[in-house]
Design a protein around this motif. Structure first.
Motif, PDB file in Angstrom:
ATOM      1  N   ASP A  89       0.119 -25.707  -5.431  1.00 27.07           N
ATOM      2  CA  ASP A  89      -0.436 -25.539  -6.770  1.00 27.07           C
ATOM      3  C   ASP A  89      -0.327 -24.081  -7.216  1.00 27.07           C
ATOM      4  O   ASP A  89      -1.305 -23.346  -7.273  1.00 27.07           O
ATOM      5  CB  ASP A  89      -1.903 -25.996  -6.793  1.00 27.07           C
ATOM      6  N   PHE A  90       0.906 -23.659  -7.486  1.00 24.73           N
ATOM      7  CA  PHE A  90       1.138 -22.306  -7.974  1.00 24.73           C
ATOM      8  C   PHE A  90       2.432 -22.281  -8.782  1.00 24.73           C
ATOM      9  O   PHE A  90       3.271 -23.177  -8.665  1.00 24.73           O
ATOM     10  CB  PHE A  90       1.208 -21.292  -6.820  1.00 24.73           C
ATOM     11  N   GLU A  91       2.570 -21.263  -9.596  1.00 17.44           N
ATOM     12  CA  GLU A  91       3.781 -21.061 -10.384  1.00 17.44           C
ATOM     13  C   GLU A  91       4.283 -19.642 -10.172  1.00 17.44           C
ATOM     14  O   GLU A  91       3.503 -18.693 -10.240  1.00 17.44           O
ATOM     15  CB  GLU A  91       3.513 -21.300 -11.877  1.00 17.44           C
ATOM     16  N   LEU A  92       5.545 -19.525  -9.903  1.00 16.66           N
ATOM     17  CA  LEU A  92       6.140 -18.204  -9.739  1.00 16.66           C
ATOM     18  C   LEU A  92       6.421 -17.583 -11.101  1.00 16.66           C
ATOM     19  O   LEU A  92       6.687 -18.288 -12.078  1.00 16.66           O
ATOM     20  CB  LEU A  92       7.442 -18.298  -8.941  1.00 16.66           C
ATOM     21  N   ASP A  93       6.350 -16.271 -11.135  1.00 17.20           N
ATOM     22  CA  ASP A  93       6.785 -15.561 -12.326  1.00 17.20           C
ATOM     23  C   ASP A  93       8.262 -15.884 -12.570  1.00 17.20           C
ATOM     24  O   ASP A  93       9.035 -16.014 -11.604  1.00 17.20           O
ATOM     25  CB  ASP A  93       6.593 -14.058 -12.118  1.00 17.20           C
ATOM     26  N   PRO A  94       8.663 -16.039 -13.826  1.00 19.77           N
ATOM     27  CA  PRO A  94      10.077 -16.374 -14.096  1.00 19.77           C
ATOM     28  C   PRO A  94      11.061 -15.438 -13.416  1.00 19.77           C
ATOM     29  O   PRO A  94      12.160 -15.863 -13.041  1.00 19.77           O
ATOM     30  CB  PRO A  94      10.165 -16.277 -15.616  1.00 19.77           C
ATOM     31  N   THR A  95      10.670 -14.185 -13.214  1.00 19.93           N
ATOM     32  CA  THR A  95      11.584 -13.229 -12.589  1.00 19.93           C
ATOM     33  C   THR A  95      11.755 -13.471 -11.090  1.00 19.93           C
ATOM     34  O   THR A  95      12.665 -12.912 -10.470  1.00 19.93           O
ATOM     35  CB  THR A  95      11.074 -11.792 -12.790  1.00 19.93           C
ATOM     36  N   ALA A  96      10.871 -14.288 -10.486  1.00 21.69           N
ATOM     37  CA  ALA A  96      10.899 -14.501  -9.037  1.00 21.69           C
ATOM     38  C   ALA A  96      11.286 -15.915  -8.652  1.00 21.69           C
ATOM     39  O   ALA A  96      11.289 -16.242  -7.458  1.00 21.69           O
ATOM     40  CB  ALA A  96       9.543 -14.155  -8.428  1.00 21.69           C
ATOM     41  N   MET A 194      12.937  -7.907   5.674  1.00 25.61           N
ATOM     42  CA  MET A 194      14.344  -7.528   5.671  1.00 25.61           C
ATOM     43  C   MET A 194      15.005  -7.948   4.360  1.00 25.61           C
ATOM     44  O   MET A 194      15.901  -7.261   3.848  1.00 25.61           O
ATOM     45  CB  MET A 194      15.079  -8.166   6.844  1.00 25.61           C
ATOM     46  N   LEU A 195      14.535  -9.065   3.792  1.00 23.72           N
ATOM     47  CA  LEU A 195      15.094  -9.578   2.550  1.00 23.72           C
ATOM     48  C   LEU A 195      14.421  -8.988   1.312  1.00 23.72           C
ATOM     49  O   LEU A 195      14.728  -9.387   0.186  1.00 23.72           O
ATOM     50  CB  LEU A 195      14.953 -11.103   2.523  1.00 23.72           C
ATOM     51  N   GLY A 196      13.488  -8.042   1.524  1.00 17.49           N
ATOM     52  CA  GLY A 196      12.834  -7.389   0.390  1.00 17.49           C
ATOM     53  C   GLY A 196      11.639  -8.140  -0.155  1.00 17.49           C
ATOM     54  O   GLY A 196      11.200  -7.888  -1.284  1.00 17.49           O
ATOM     55  N   ILE A 197      11.073  -9.053   0.646  1.00 15.77           N
ATOM     56  CA  ILE A 197       9.893  -9.816   0.232  1.00 15.77           C
ATOM     57  C   ILE A 197       8.698  -9.322   1.046  1.00 15.77           C
ATOM     58  O   ILE A 197       8.716  -9.343   2.281  1.00 15.77           O
ATOM     59  CB  ILE A 197      10.097 -11.324   0.459  1.00 15.77           C
ATOM     60  N   ALA A 198       7.650  -8.889   0.363  1.00 20.02           N
ATOM     61  CA  ALA A 198       6.466  -8.349   1.033  1.00 20.02           C
ATOM     62  C   ALA A 198       5.792  -9.442   1.862  1.00 20.02           C
ATOM     63  O   ALA A 198       5.626 -10.581   1.408  1.00 20.02           O
ATOM     64  CB  ALA A 198       5.487  -7.796   0.011  1.00 20.02           C
ATOM     65  N   ALA A 199       5.393  -9.089   3.088  1.00 19.55           N
ATOM     66  CA  ALA A 199       4.782 -10.074   3.982  1.00 19.55           C
ATOM     67  C   ALA A 199       3.738  -9.400   4.861  1.00 19.55           C
ATOM     68  O   ALA A 199       3.827  -8.207   5.153  1.00 19.55           O
ATOM     69  CB  ALA A 199       5.847 -10.750   4.847  1.00 19.55           C
ATOM     70  N   ARG A 200       2.756 -10.197   5.298  1.00 14.38           N
ATOM     71  CA  ARG A 200       1.711  -9.668   6.175  1.00 14.38           C
ATOM     72  C   ARG A 200       1.319 -10.712   7.218  1.00 14.38           C
ATOM     73  O   ARG A 200       1.618 -11.902   7.082  1.00 14.38           O
ATOM     74  CB  ARG A 200       0.490  -9.235   5.369  1.00 14.38           C
ATOM     75  N   PHE A 201       0.648 -10.230   8.257  1.00 14.95           N
ATOM     76  CA  PHE A 201       0.239 -11.059   9.389  1.00 14.95           C
ATOM     77  C   PHE A 201      -1.161 -11.601   9.130  1.00 14.95           C
ATOM     78  O   PHE A 201      -2.033 -10.901   8.614  1.00 14.95           O
ATOM     79  CB  PHE A 201       0.249 -10.209  10.662  1.00 14.95           C
ATOM     80  N   GLY A 233       0.942 -14.646  -6.052  1.00 16.73           N
ATOM     81  CA  GLY A 233       0.145 -13.825  -5.149  1.00 16.73           C
ATOM     82  C   GLY A 233       0.501 -14.092  -3.703  1.00 16.73           C
ATOM     83  O   GLY A 233       1.619 -14.507  -3.382  1.00 16.73           O
ATOM     84  N   TRP A 234      -0.462 -13.877  -2.820  1.00 21.03           N
ATOM     85  CA  TRP A 234      -0.232 -14.086  -1.386  1.00 21.03           C
ATOM     86  C   TRP A 234      -0.262 -15.577  -1.065  1.00 21.03           C
ATOM     87  O   TRP A 234      -1.256 -16.253  -1.323  1.00 21.03           O
ATOM     88  CB  TRP A 234      -1.294 -13.363  -0.560  1.00 21.03           C
ATOM     89  N   LYS A 235       0.824 -16.079  -0.488  1.00 17.41           N
ATOM     90  CA  LYS A 235       0.921 -17.483  -0.109  1.00 17.41           C
ATOM     91  C   LYS A 235       1.187 -17.591   1.389  1.00 17.41           C
ATOM     92  O   LYS A 235       2.037 -16.892   1.931  1.00 17.41           O
ATOM     93  CB  LYS A 235       2.047 -18.186  -0.870  1.00 17.41           C
ATOM     94  N   GLY A 236       0.443 -18.492   2.044  1.00 12.49           N
ATOM     95  CA  GLY A 236       0.533 -18.621   3.487  1.00 12.49           C
ATOM     96  C   GLY A 236       1.624 -19.566   3.946  1.00 12.49           C
ATOM     97  O   GLY A 236       1.744 -20.690   3.438  1.00 12.49           O
ATOM     98  N   PHE A 237       2.420 -19.108   4.909  1.00  6.48           N
ATOM     99  CA  PHE A 237       3.461 -19.925   5.538  1.00  6.48           C
ATOM    100  C   PHE A 237       3.203 -19.955   7.046  1.00  6.48           C
ATOM    101  O   PHE A 237       3.112 -18.905   7.680  1.00  6.48           O
ATOM    102  CB  PHE A 237       4.844 -19.350   5.252  1.00  6.48           C
ATOM    103  N   ILE A 243       4.592 -25.700   8.014  1.00 11.22           N
ATOM    104  CA  ILE A 243       3.881 -26.103   6.807  1.00 11.22           C
ATOM    105  C   ILE A 243       3.334 -24.876   6.091  1.00 11.22           C
ATOM    106  O   ILE A 243       3.262 -23.783   6.650  1.00 11.22           O
ATOM    107  CB  ILE A 243       2.718 -27.057   7.128  1.00 11.22           C
ATOM    108  N   LEU A 244       2.939 -25.072   4.826  1.00 13.96           N
ATOM    109  CA  LEU A 244       2.245 -24.025   4.109  1.00 13.96           C
ATOM    110  C   LEU A 244       0.774 -24.042   4.530  1.00 13.96           C
ATOM    111  O   LEU A 244       0.203 -25.108   4.804  1.00 13.96           O
ATOM    112  CB  LEU A 244       2.349 -24.220   2.592  1.00 13.96           C
ATOM    113  N   ALA A 245       0.160 -22.871   4.595  1.00 11.68           N
ATOM    114  CA  ALA A 245      -1.251 -22.790   4.947  1.00 11.68           C
ATOM    115  C   ALA A 245      -2.080 -23.445   3.853  1.00 11.68           C
ATOM    116  O   ALA A 245      -1.901 -23.152   2.668  1.00 11.68           O
ATOM    117  CB  ALA A 245      -1.661 -21.329   5.134  1.00 11.68           C
ATOM    118  N   ALA A 246      -2.990 -24.339   4.262  1.00 11.10           N
ATOM    119  CA  ALA A 246      -3.763 -25.088   3.278  1.00 11.10           C
ATOM    120  C   ALA A 246      -5.167 -25.349   3.818  1.00 11.10           C
ATOM    121  O   ALA A 246      -5.742 -24.497   4.494  1.00 11.10           O
ATOM    122  CB  ALA A 246      -3.049 -26.381   2.908  1.00 11.10           C
TER     123      ALA A 246
END
Length: 288
Positions: A89-96, A194-201, A233-237, A243-246
């Protein structure tokens, strides 16, 4: 949905020892997706507990002890209500919507730490791994790419609960095609960065909802990754389960690197051979 989390940690010593200050990261992070209904923290021997927020706004309990003992017991009981029932249940910015994309100037400074690499030496191995998912098209759907990458881990890697401390490098995980949840989380994080996408633990808890989740969640904490997607925003994988974090994931700590999100850290005063073992038990169950 309500979840009850029981987290018990016990350290055993052959004779009474004194304890240094301990740092606990076991209280869930509250937000619009998770709310704490009740919580309790019981620790022995006698101690003083002070609460603080770290640089990532994680809730930290700092514990100082006032007596010696042959055993250190940390028991946490928390009931949370989880509202993240639909991770899509989210929408990405058109630029992303398509990758590659660029972050807005207003976000670049804030997400910069989450683009810092830990293992740039593993880039060749990571590039080889992601090649089939990127294909030959100059642009690909961002969401579909990340989901496919995430789902591939339990299909082609073997989960291995490692008891030793530390995290494997992405290169080690790719070479062995096996790892723990924290190893898979770091692989996903380093790939995204590495692909230029911000990520965190992310460190937290997982309810037992499937065969893979039962294997992963049985008696232990869990780890996964979050990526920052413009508009969402921050989305869990969760690459361990694919699966996606839910609703079955309960976030406790977020950090730039795994070593910043260890659930329990501390020390004791005495000879090293006095330590005779530890036991950790985690149980997450649905209440409604």
């Amino acid at each position: 949905m309500k979840l009850q989390i029981d987290h018990s940690t016990r350290y055993h010593y052959s004779q009474p020892v004194s304890f240094g200050t301990h740092r606990l990261m076991i209280r869930p992070l509250e937000g619009h997706d998770i709310q704490i209904i009740s919580s309790g923290l019981n620790i022995s021997p006698a101690c003083r507990i002070r609460w603080m927020h770290d640089v990532f706004n994680n809730s930290i309990a700092q514990v100082t002890f006032t007596e010696s003992a042959p055993e250190l017991v940390i028991d946490s009981q928390v009931v949370v209500e989880q509202f993240n029932t639909n991770p899509f249940d989210f929408e990405l910015d058109p630029t992303a919507i398509e990758y590659p994309f660029s972050y807005a100037d207003t976000e670049k400074n804030d997400i910069a730490p989450y683009l810092l690499r830990q293992h740039p030496e593993d880039d060749p191995a990571i590039l080889e791994w992601v090649k089939p998912f990127r294909g030959i098209a100059p642009r690909i759907n961002t969401q579909e790419f990340l989901i496919a990458l995430n789902r591939s881990v339990p299909l082609f890697f073997t989960y291995n609960r490692r008891e030793e401390p530390g995290v494997q490098s992405p290169g080690q995980t790719l070479q062995s095609r096996s790892g723990s949840c924290r190893d898979f989380a770091l692989l996903f994080i380093e790939t995204a960065r590495m692909l230029g996408i911000a990520a965190r633990f992310v460190s937290g808890y997982l309810a037992q909802v499937s065969t893979q989740a039962e294997l992963v969640a049985a008696g232990a904490t869990h780890a996964w990754a979050e990526v920052y997607l413009p508009g969402a925003g921050w989305k869990g994988f969760d690459p361990t389960c694919g699966i996606l974090a839910a609703e079955n994931h309960v976030r406790v700590a977020v950090a730039r690197v795994p070593s910043q999100a260890i659930p329990v850290t501390g020390s004791f005063i005495g000879a090293g051979n006095l330590f005779s073992g530890m036991k950790v038990d985690v149980m997450v169950r649905k209440l409604s």
